[in-house]
Design an enzyme around this catalytic site. Structure first.
Site, PDB file in Angstrom:
ATOM      1  N   GLY A   1       5.374   7.247   4.951  1.00 56.50           N
ATOM      2  CA  GLY A   1       4.378   7.449   3.919  1.00 56.50           C
ATOM      3  C   GLY A   1       4.664   6.511   2.767  1.00 56.50           C
ATOM      4  O   GLY A   1       5.175   5.433   2.986  1.00 56.50           O
ATOM      5  N   SER A   2       4.336   6.929   1.550  1.00 56.58           N
ATOM      6  CA  SER A   2       4.673   6.117   0.385  1.00 56.58           C
ATOM      7  C   SER A   2       3.895   6.598  -0.814  1.00 56.58           C
ATOM      8  O   SER A   2       2.854   7.242  -0.695  1.00 56.58           O
ATOM      9  CB  SER A   2       4.358   4.622   0.581  1.00 56.58           C
ATOM     10  OG  SER A   2       5.075   4.089   1.663  1.00 56.58           O
ATOM     11  N   ASN A   3       4.402   6.239  -2.000  1.00 49.21           N
ATOM     12  CA  ASN A   3       3.641   6.310  -3.242  1.00 49.21           C
ATOM     13  C   ASN A   3       3.653   4.930  -3.872  1.00 49.21           C
ATOM     14  O   ASN A   3       4.636   4.186  -3.739  1.00 49.21           O
ATOM     15  CB  ASN A   3       4.283   7.265  -4.260  1.00 49.21           C
ATOM     16  CG  ASN A   3       4.545   8.638  -3.712  1.00 49.21           C
ATOM     17  OD1 ASN A   3       3.637   9.327  -3.289  1.00 49.21           O
ATOM     18  ND2 ASN A   3       5.813   9.049  -3.732  1.00 49.21           N
TER      19      ASN A   3
ATOM     20  N   ASN B   1      -0.846   8.232   0.240  1.00 49.79           N
ATOM     21  CA  ASN B   1      -1.163   8.382   1.662  1.00 49.79           C
ATOM     22  C   ASN B   1      -2.377   9.238   1.964  1.00 49.79           C
ATOM     23  O   ASN B   1      -2.650   9.508   3.128  1.00 49.79           O
ATOM     24  CB  ASN B   1       0.042   8.889   2.470  1.00 49.79           C
ATOM     25  CG  ASN B   1       1.271   8.054   2.245  1.00 49.79           C
ATOM     26  OD1 ASN B   1       2.302   8.560   1.867  1.00 49.79           O
ATOM     27  ND2 ASN B   1       1.154   6.741   2.437  1.00 49.79           N
TER      28      ASN B   1
END
Length: 803
Positions: free
Chosen positions: A237-239, A509
């Site tokens: 995922g990620s921010n 995401n």
């Protein structure tokens, strides 16, 4: 250790600077000459600063690739070698056919299926054909030179050093590689979301026997397709957030990138700076085996990526020829499938041979993940269209970013190369501009095409998840071509959801809809993602945080650092007080667990009430709430969890108000208290005592929290109560960067952190040093400018040569 691992240390820094700082015209001449092998061999200068970060200086792209391959091998030779075994289709030979690969380069469940797939790619000459395509459809000369140099650098390191990492020391599978190996590894990453997730289904697909039967229930398929993509969020995922100059202290942009990637295996990041004087100067994190910077910054612009919601494949339902189950009908005419016979070694001189079946749409598949079967019957089969199977352009996209002078150049690079397979891009620049764009390679499935051409199965899966199942028997259901697309069958740049020059743009995401909560993005096709639906807890928390920062204004890099390690738990802010009150109100202070045992939970109530709502390592109550929340959300459907339901008119604040009367609430609380007591864990213990990694025998506490809690600083550890709680982190915060500009002598202000450190070799000085920093929420001050590199007290200069 560094001194033992490196040769030819150059002590005269002045000589180094003179030797590597070429005039731009000379650099250009040298770059043109690199179309052919150099007589003296490739070379580069590698300057190491604190925490083992290499600053690689080269005269051209092949030399830059050489220095990068050499330096990556020095830190990660075993992980790299394992990945090259994968893409050569040799895992069964060395590790046995039934063992499971680490999922870095595909979702194959067994080494044998992984080998059959990658050997099939090799036998078909797929990557060689892509390498031969002229740019921009194929990779540029610069990208190919980087690949060639990377292979040469990796091989030079192997020739010049003895492998000491116990993971592969003395192993016969650690062998020299070719530029093609590097290219196939890049190809594997490109198809990770398409063919890569269907490897088992591709290699298992065989024509039906007389006994073969089966059908797919549309409702079950829709549910399975949703779960397929939900599982991706736990793995990767990620921010990322970019703030415009209107929100910052100096009118320049800011960017915080926080990708969530695996902590082990071949999808780890590796940090470096790459410089070709007069041509290229970029710093950041590269995925292992890649010669370009994936997430990073230069003197003018910074960018990060988040895994996007676009579905990077389409399924085509085939109507089979009644006379031949290996032929299918298109507009009433029969087309034969292409049969590929693939043979792989499994050890001991034995070989396994299987067939694969390919169509005009792509390979025949019999499943997408374990939960979504697509049976090949006497009348029907399914083929997978993966447009990234013709995409070897990601390196050129990365080079375009690396050379960009602002967010507008980032957009132009995306439009020119169209090389990103499964990520969004968030960027900020020194002039205060911001960018969010979901510019990824997606099959050109418009909503109109889906309405017209979906099969009954597709009419269930497409609205639910964006997975199109199209009628492969109709020629008018082909994907067509956008005028601005680099090739047929994909969306062109004009179709990409994009938002520019907003106070902030952010993604965690979810789909592009709320990249800025005040400027919703709509109008894109369903295959890109959804609109007007409930956001994840992490997205909601992130939007609350970044909107508050933007409103406050006068932001600096320090504010980005604070956001990264705030460790606020949005689920805790929404629910913890209600949980504590409901706990205290339980009759007799007891609740019944799922096994029927009555558990005294009264001691948990004040712990939950006093919890600070963070996942800092010294937080008391975080572990208790975490374990409770996992159990509650796993057992109670989301729509029954909250009293106030989701509203598209208030998507950040809803749903809210936990319904503590719901069946399963008291059970989850009882099971949590029983679980912790059985493990000998105090209910009010500090999180860091039980959420940690072990590095060289040392327990290193890990801050952060899981997906369901909504923590920005996401980590996904393994629960092992026999060993004290959470132990190894499987995925989470990885290469983190907080970047801004101050306009001074060195304009870039950057703080970085590679959470799992540069090297996976336990004997390396850089096996756990940045992990300790992560534990204590400290950062590395990036040394980007020449004066800062040369001023490093840890400076070590190495000239590396091919021979």
């Amino acid at each position: 250790m560094r001194a033992r691992l490196r040769r030819l240390v150059v002590t005269a820094v002045a000589v180094l600077t003179a030797a590597t700082t070429l005039p731009a015209a000379a650099a250009d001449r040298h770059d043109r000459q690199e179309q052919h092998p150099t007589h003296g061999g490739l070379s580069a200068v590698v300057r190491y600063t604190e925490y083992g970060v290499p600053h690689i200086v080269a005269r051209g792209y092949a030399d830059l690739g050489f220095g990068t391959g050499w330096a990556q091998a020095a830190d990660q030779v075993c992980v790299l070698a394992d990945g090259f075994v994968t893409v050569r289709g040799e895992r069964s030979r060395y590790f046995g056919p039934d063992a499971a690969p680490d999922f870095s380069l595909s979702s194959a469940s067994r080494n044998l299926t992984s080998d059959l797939y990658f050997q099939g790619v090799r036998d078909a000459g797929t990557v060689e054909r892509l390498l031969a395509r002229p740019a921009p459809a194929g990779p540029s000369r610069e990208s190919k030179e980087l690949m060639r140099g990377f292979a040469a650098g990796y091989n030079a390191w192997l020739r010049q050093h003895r492998v000491t990492d116990p993971a592969c020391a003395g192993a016969d599978w650690v062998r020299p590689i070719t530029a093609l190996d590097v290219a196939v590894r890049g190809y594997a990453l490109a198809v990770l979301g398409g063919q890569g997730r269907a490897v088992d289904g591709i290699t298992a697909a065989q024509p039906p026997t007389s006994a073969t039967a089966g059908s797919v229930d549309p409702a079950d398929a829709a549910r399975a397709a949703r779960e397929l993509f939900a599982s991706d969020a736990a793995d990767m995922g990620s921010n990322a957030v970019a703030f415009s100059g209107g929100t910052t202290a100096n009118g320049r942009g800011l960017l915080l990138g926080n990708p969530h990637y695996p902590w082990q295996g071949g999808r780890r990041f590796w940090q470096s700076q790459q410089t070709i004087p007069g041509e290229l100067n970029v710093a950041g994190g590269s995925l292992l085996g890649s010669a370009t910077v994936s997430i990073g910054h230069n003197a003018h612009v910074a960018w990060s990526h988040t895994v996007a919601t676009g579905v990077p494949f389409s399924v085509h339902q085939l109507t089979l020829d009644p006379a031949d189950p290996t032929a299918y009908l298109v507009d009433g005419r029969s087309e034969r499938m292409t049969k590929r016979t693939v043979s792989v070694a499994v050890g001991g001189g034995e070989r396994v041979t299987r067939t694969q079946w390919w169509t005009r749409y792509g390979p025949v598949v019999t499943s997408l993940g374990a939960a979504l079967p697509l049976p090949w019957t006497a009348t029907t089969a399914y083929a997978l269209n993966d447009p990234n199977a013709t995409n070897l352009r990601a390196s050129d996209t990365a080079l375009g970013f690396s050379r960009a002078r602002g967010t507008a150049d980032v957009r132009r690079a995306l439009a020119r190369t169209q090389g990103l397979p499964w990520v969004n891009t968030i960027a900020a620049d020194s002039r205060g501009h911001t960018l969010f764009t979901q510019s990824q390679v997606l099959p050109r499935v418009t909503d109109e095409l889906a309405r017209r051409c979906s099969t009954p199965l597709g009419r269930a899966t497409y609205p639910a998840s964006g997975v199109a199942v199209l009628d492969g028997s109709r020629g008018d259901c082909s994907l067509g071509r956008d005028a601005d697309a680099v090739e047929a069958g994909i969306f062109g740049p004009a179709r990409m959801p994009t938002l520019t020059d907003q106070e902030y743009v952010e993604n965690s995401n979810d789909s592009a809809w709320l990249a800025n909560a005040d400027r919703p993005l709509t109008g894109y096709e369903r295959v890109f993602g959804n609109v007007g639906t409930q956001r994840s807890m992490r997205t909601r928390g992130a939007l609350e945080d970044v909107a508050a920062l933007a409103d406050r204004g006068r932001l600096t890099v320090r504010d980005l650092q604070g956001q990264q390690f705030a460790n606020r738990v949005p689920a805790g802010d929404l629910a913890a007080a209600d949980v504590a009150r409901a706990c205290a109100a339980l009759p007799g202070g007891t609740a019944t667990g799922s096994d029927g045992t009555v558990v005294d939970v009264s001691a948990a109530c004040p712990v939950l009430a006093d919890w600070d709502r963070t996942t800092d390592t010294d937080s008391r109550g975080a572990l208790l709430f975490d374990r409770f929340w996992r159990k509650l959300t796993a057992s109670v459907p989301g729509e029954r969890l909250w009293k106030v339901p989701f509203s598209a008119s208030d998507p950040v604040a809803t749903p809210n108000t936990l319904d503590t009367s719901v069946a399963g609430f008291a059970t989850a609380l009882a099971d949590t208290v029983a679980e912790l007591r059985a493990a000998g864990i105090a209910l009010d213990s500090r999180l860091g005592e039980h959420q940690f990694v072990v590095r060289g025998g040392e327990r290193v506490a890990v801050p952060g929290g899981t997906e369901s809690l909504g923590v920005w600083n996401k980590v996904e550890p393994v629960w092992d109560p026999a060993h004290g709680g959470y132990t190894e982190v499987t995925t989470g915060s990885s290469y983190i960067q907080a970047v801004g500009w101050d306009g001074g002598g060195c304009p870039v202000v950057a703080r970085t952190l590679l959470t799992y450190s540069q090297s996976s070799d336990p004997g390396s000085a850089h096996y756990r040093d940045q992990t300790r920093l992560f534990s204590t929420e400290k950062w590395v001050a990036s040394r980007f400018c020449e004066k800062d590199i040369m001023a490093s007290p840890a400076l070590e200069v190495v000239r590396v040569r091919e021979r």
